[in-house]
Scaffold this motif. Structure first.
Motif, PDB file in Angstrom:
ATOM      1  N   VAL A  84       0.847  -1.196   0.000  1.00 34.40           N
ATOM      2  CA  VAL A  84       0.000   0.000   0.000  1.00 34.40           C
ATOM      3  C   VAL A  84       0.881   1.244   0.000  1.00 34.40           C
ATOM      4  N   CYS A  92       3.220  10.713  -1.689  1.00 35.94           N
ATOM      5  CA  CYS A  92       3.459  11.947  -0.920  1.00 35.94           C
ATOM      6  C   CYS A  92       4.537  11.733   0.141  1.00 35.94           C
ATOM      7  N   LEU A  98       3.681  18.077   0.215  1.00 39.42           N
ATOM      8  CA  LEU A  98       2.628  18.805   0.935  1.00 39.42           C
ATOM      9  C   LEU A  98       2.941  18.872   2.428  1.00 39.42           C
ATOM     10  N   ALA A  99       4.212  18.840   2.758  1.00 37.31           N
ATOM     11  CA  ALA A  99       4.654  18.886   4.163  1.00 37.31           C
ATOM     12  C   ALA A  99       4.192  17.660   4.950  1.00 37.31           C
ATOM     13  N   PRO A 101       4.745  14.061   6.767  1.00 39.45           N
ATOM     14  CA  PRO A 101       5.925  13.449   7.410  1.00 39.45           C
ATOM     15  C   PRO A 101       6.582  12.455   6.449  1.00 39.45           C
ATOM     16  N   ARG A 112       3.819  12.698  15.557  1.00 38.64           N
ATOM     17  CA  ARG A 112       2.623  11.987  15.046  1.00 38.64           C
ATOM     18  C   ARG A 112       2.423  10.704  15.848  1.00 38.64           C
ATOM     19  N   LYS A 115       0.716  10.840  19.068  1.00 37.84           N
ATOM     20  CA  LYS A 115      -0.745  10.994  19.125  1.00 37.84           C
ATOM     21  C   LYS A 115      -1.446   9.681  19.439  1.00 37.84           C
ATOM     22  N   LEU A 120      -4.062   8.158  14.765  1.00 39.44           N
ATOM     23  CA  LEU A 120      -3.424   8.003  13.455  1.00 39.44           C
ATOM     24  C   LEU A 120      -4.319   7.190  12.519  1.00 39.44           C
ATOM     25  N   PHE A 128      -6.896  14.149   7.159  1.00 34.30           N
ATOM     26  CA  PHE A 128      -6.447  15.084   8.197  1.00 34.30           C
ATOM     27  C   PHE A 128      -5.739  16.221   7.482  1.00 34.30           C
ATOM     28  N   LYS A 130      -4.270  18.262   4.882  1.00 33.79           N
ATOM     29  CA  LYS A 130      -4.020  17.925   3.469  1.00 33.79           C
ATOM     30  C   LYS A 130      -3.805  16.437   3.240  1.00 33.79           C
ATOM     31  N   GLY A 135      -5.463   8.048   1.892  1.00 35.21           N
ATOM     32  CA  GLY A 135      -4.426   8.453   0.942  1.00 35.21           C
ATOM     33  C   GLY A 135      -4.999   8.790  -0.426  1.00 35.21           C
ATOM     34  N   LEU A 140      -9.035   1.221  -0.923  1.00 34.80           N
ATOM     35  CA  LEU A 140      -8.256   0.552   0.122  1.00 34.80           C
ATOM     36  C   LEU A 140      -9.187   0.168   1.270  1.00 34.80           C
ATOM     37  N   VAL A 145      -5.238   0.277   5.025  1.00 33.25           N
ATOM     38  CA  VAL A 145      -4.788   1.600   5.492  1.00 33.25           C
ATOM     39  C   VAL A 145      -4.045   1.432   6.815  1.00 33.25           C
ATOM     40  N   MET A 152       4.614   2.618   7.980  1.00 38.90           N
ATOM     41  CA  MET A 152       5.356   3.887   7.985  1.00 38.90           C
ATOM     42  C   MET A 152       5.802   4.270   9.387  1.00 38.90           C
TER      43      MET A 152
HETATM   44  C1  HEC Z   1      -1.656  13.530  -1.394  1.00 33.14           C
HETATM   45  C2  HEC Z   1      -0.566  13.330  -0.470  1.00 33.14           C
HETATM   46  C3  HEC Z   1      -0.690  12.212   0.549  1.00 33.14           C
HETATM   47  C4  HEC Z   1      -0.897  10.874   0.335  1.00 33.14           C
HETATM   48  C5  HEC Z   1      -1.078  10.161  -0.994  1.00 33.14           C
HETATM   49  C6  HEC Z   1      -0.864  10.255   1.628  1.00 33.14           C
HETATM   50  N1  HEC Z   1      -0.661  11.178   2.606  1.00 33.14           N
HETATM   51 FE1  HEC Z   1      -0.581  10.852   4.620  1.00 33.14          FE
HETATM   52  N2  HEC Z   1      -0.257  12.824   4.945  1.00 33.14           N
HETATM   53  C7  HEC Z   1      -0.186  13.792   3.973  1.00 33.14           C
HETATM   54  C8  HEC Z   1       0.023  15.097   4.595  1.00 33.14           C
HETATM   55  C9  HEC Z   1       0.154  16.417   3.864  1.00 33.14           C
HETATM   56  C10 HEC Z   1       0.085  14.855   5.982  1.00 33.14           C
HETATM   57  C11 HEC Z   1       0.278  15.898   7.074  1.00 33.14           C
HETATM   58  C12 HEC Z   1      -1.070  16.442   7.473  1.00 33.14           C
HETATM   59  C13 HEC Z   1      -0.948  17.427   8.593  1.00 33.14           C
HETATM   60  O1  HEC Z   1      -0.303  17.113   9.613  1.00 33.14           O
HETATM   61  O2  HEC Z   1      -1.516  18.511   8.482  1.00 33.14           O
HETATM   62  C14 HEC Z   1      -0.092  13.425   6.162  1.00 33.14           C
HETATM   63  C15 HEC Z   1      -0.102  12.808   7.406  1.00 33.14           C
HETATM   64  C16 HEC Z   1      -0.304  11.451   7.590  1.00 33.14           C
HETATM   65  C17 HEC Z   1      -0.368  10.809   8.891  1.00 33.14           C
HETATM   66  C18 HEC Z   1      -0.202  11.482  10.232  1.00 33.14           C
HETATM   67  C19 HEC Z   1      -1.533  11.999  10.693  1.00 33.14           C
HETATM   68  C20 HEC Z   1      -1.422  12.734  11.996  1.00 33.14           C
HETATM   69  O3  HEC Z   1      -2.405  12.693  12.751  1.00 33.14           O
HETATM   70  O4  HEC Z   1      -0.400  13.375  12.259  1.00 33.14           O
HETATM   71  C21 HEC Z   1      -0.594   9.478   8.664  1.00 33.14           C
HETATM   72  C22 HEC Z   1      -0.761   8.388   9.702  1.00 33.14           C
HETATM   73  C23 HEC Z   1      -0.671   9.301   7.233  1.00 33.14           C
HETATM   74  N3  HEC Z   1      -0.502  10.516   6.612  1.00 33.14           N
HETATM   75  C24 HEC Z   1      -0.881   8.089   6.620  1.00 33.14           C
HETATM   76  C25 HEC Z   1      -0.973   7.913   5.241  1.00 33.14           C
HETATM   77  C26 HEC Z   1      -1.237   6.646   4.621  1.00 33.14           C
HETATM   78  C27 HEC Z   1      -1.426   5.339   5.346  1.00 33.14           C
HETATM   79  C28 HEC Z   1      -1.262   6.869   3.285  1.00 33.14           C
HETATM   80  C29 HEC Z   1      -1.503   5.862   2.185  1.00 33.14           C
HETATM   81  C30 HEC Z   1      -2.651   5.007   2.299  1.00 33.14           C
HETATM   82  C31 HEC Z   1      -1.055   8.282   3.070  1.00 33.14           C
HETATM   83  N4  HEC Z   1      -0.869   8.877   4.279  1.00 33.14           N
HETATM   84  C32 HEC Z   1      -1.037   8.901   1.827  1.00 33.14           C
HETATM   85  C33 HEC Z   1      -0.304  13.605   2.618  1.00 33.14           C
HETATM   86  C34 HEC Z   1      -0.545  12.394   1.983  1.00 33.14           C
END
Ligand code: HEC
Ligand code: HEC
Length: 270
Positions: A84, A92, A98-99, A101, A112, A115, A120, A128, A130, A135, A140, A145, A152
């Motif tokens: 996944v 990302c 997009l900032a 982690p 994170r 938390k 999470l 959450f 952006k 994702g 999925l 997820v 990660m």
């Molecule tokens: C389009 C871009 C993008 C994709 C694709 C993406 N993420 Fe993220 N993710 C982000 C961003 C931006 C943040 C930070 C958000 C914030 O803290 O404001 C984040 C934060 C997170 C966090 C931390 C949340 C928290 O509460 O701090 C988790 C867990 C996470 N992503 C899991 C995933 C997983 C699992 C996937 C794939 C299934 C995924 N992400 C795909 C952009 C993405």
């Protein structure tokens, strides 16, 4: 008067031909430009045909795998967290777009991770800021997820198990509503077994389905399973009502499975 008659008058036909002739050249130019752009775009799209083909094939295979698998109690094959991540999250999180982690960046993940798992998981499923829900990949499953989050976070120092929240227990009122929705939309097939639908009192048919978990059953009922129409064929039915109908069906099926187990136990006791 005589002079005038010598010049040939412009007939509507001449006019039409002249106009079309005038339009033809720019029209051809536009057509060629469009074809060029489309050609470039299809080449861009063709850059990466394998994951797409792979996904299409997997999507096609899935429902068959579920319905026709040799072992009917085998669960849907869920992707691993790493799969996944590679297919979705890494787009990302791989570069920290997009900032977000960045993968394996313990410093970025530490706050994170602090938390806690439930938060999470909720943010991964519902989105959450952006971070898009799942994702951005609605297909999925919850488990996929969860696995990706564990993949990660654990790569950044956490030790999470990819567990899902406990199953929501429907209230009596929700079950009553579910029964009403069922009677109206689902009973025609699931009371009779028509078209191969699993009858509600058929313990043998339901035992393996119950093992798949409610999320799977909700998904199958809302999106349609192989042979089972989406929302029982009533596209006006809301997701929430469909899920309540499933709650009711699961309740009834569990009772049937328990009842079927009893005579067997009594027989064994004799
Ligand atoms: C389009 C871009 C993008 C994709 C694709 C993406 N993420 Fe993220 N993710 C982000 C961003 C931006 C943040 C930070 C958000 C914030 O803290 O404001 C984040 C934060 C997170 C966090 C931390 C949340 C928290 O509460 O701090 C988790 C867990 C996470 N992503 C899991 C995933 C997983 C699992 C996937 C794939 C299934 C995924 N992400 C795909 C952009 C993405
Ligand atoms: C036109 C007949 C028909 C109606 C109406 C119908 N179903 Fe089904 N349903 C089926 C069949 C056929 C299957 C078996 C599919 C299979 O073999 O996997 C099925 C399977 C299911 C399953 C099990 C999923 C699986 O993988 O087999 C659920 C859950 C379900 N239906 C829910 C519902 C709900 C909820 C409704 C009403 C909102 C409904 N069905 C209405 C025909 C129907």
């Amino acid at each position: 008067m005589a002079e005038h008659q010598e010049t040939t008058p412009t007939t509507p036909k001449d006019f039409l031909l002249a106009t079309l002739g005038g339009l033809f050249a720019p029209g051809l130019a536009i057509f060629l430009i469009v074809m060029l752009v489309l050609g470039i775009r299809s080449q861009l799209g063709a850059e990466d045909p394998e994951p797409v083909a792979d996904r299409v094939v997997r999507e096609r295979i899935q429902p068959f795998g579920v319905s026709l698998a040799i072992d009917p109690s085998a669960p849907r094959v869920e992707k691993t967290g790493e799969q996944v991540y590679n297919e979705v999250c890494g787009n990302c999180h791989g570069a920290g777009a997009l900032a977000s982690p960045k993968h394996k960046d313990a410093g970025a993940w530490a706050p994170r991770i602090a938390k806690g798992w439930d938060t999470l998981l909720e943010h991964g499923l519902k989105g959450f800021n952006k971070m898009p829900a799942r994702g951005g990949e609605p297909d999925l499953s919850d488990l996929e997820v969860a696995r990706a989050i564990a993949f990660m976070t654990n790569a950044a120092g956490a030790r999470f198990e990819p567990v899902l929240k406990k199953e929501r227990v429907p209230s009596a009122a929700e079950l009553a509503r579910g029964q009403a929705v069922y009677a109206e939309n689902c009973a025609a097939c699931h009371d009779t077994g028509m078209t191969g639908a699993q009858k509600l009192d058929d313990a043998q048919a339901w035992a393996p389905l119950l093992k798949q978990g409610k999320d799977y059953l909700y998904h199958a009922a809302i999106k349609g399973s192989f042979g089972g129409p989406a929302k029982g064929g009533n596209d006006k039915l809301s997701d929430a009502d469909t899920m309540l109908a499933v709650d009711y069906m699961v309740e009834a099926a569990r009772a049937a499975v328990a009842k079927a187990a009893k005579p067997a136990q009594q027989a064994a006791a004799k």
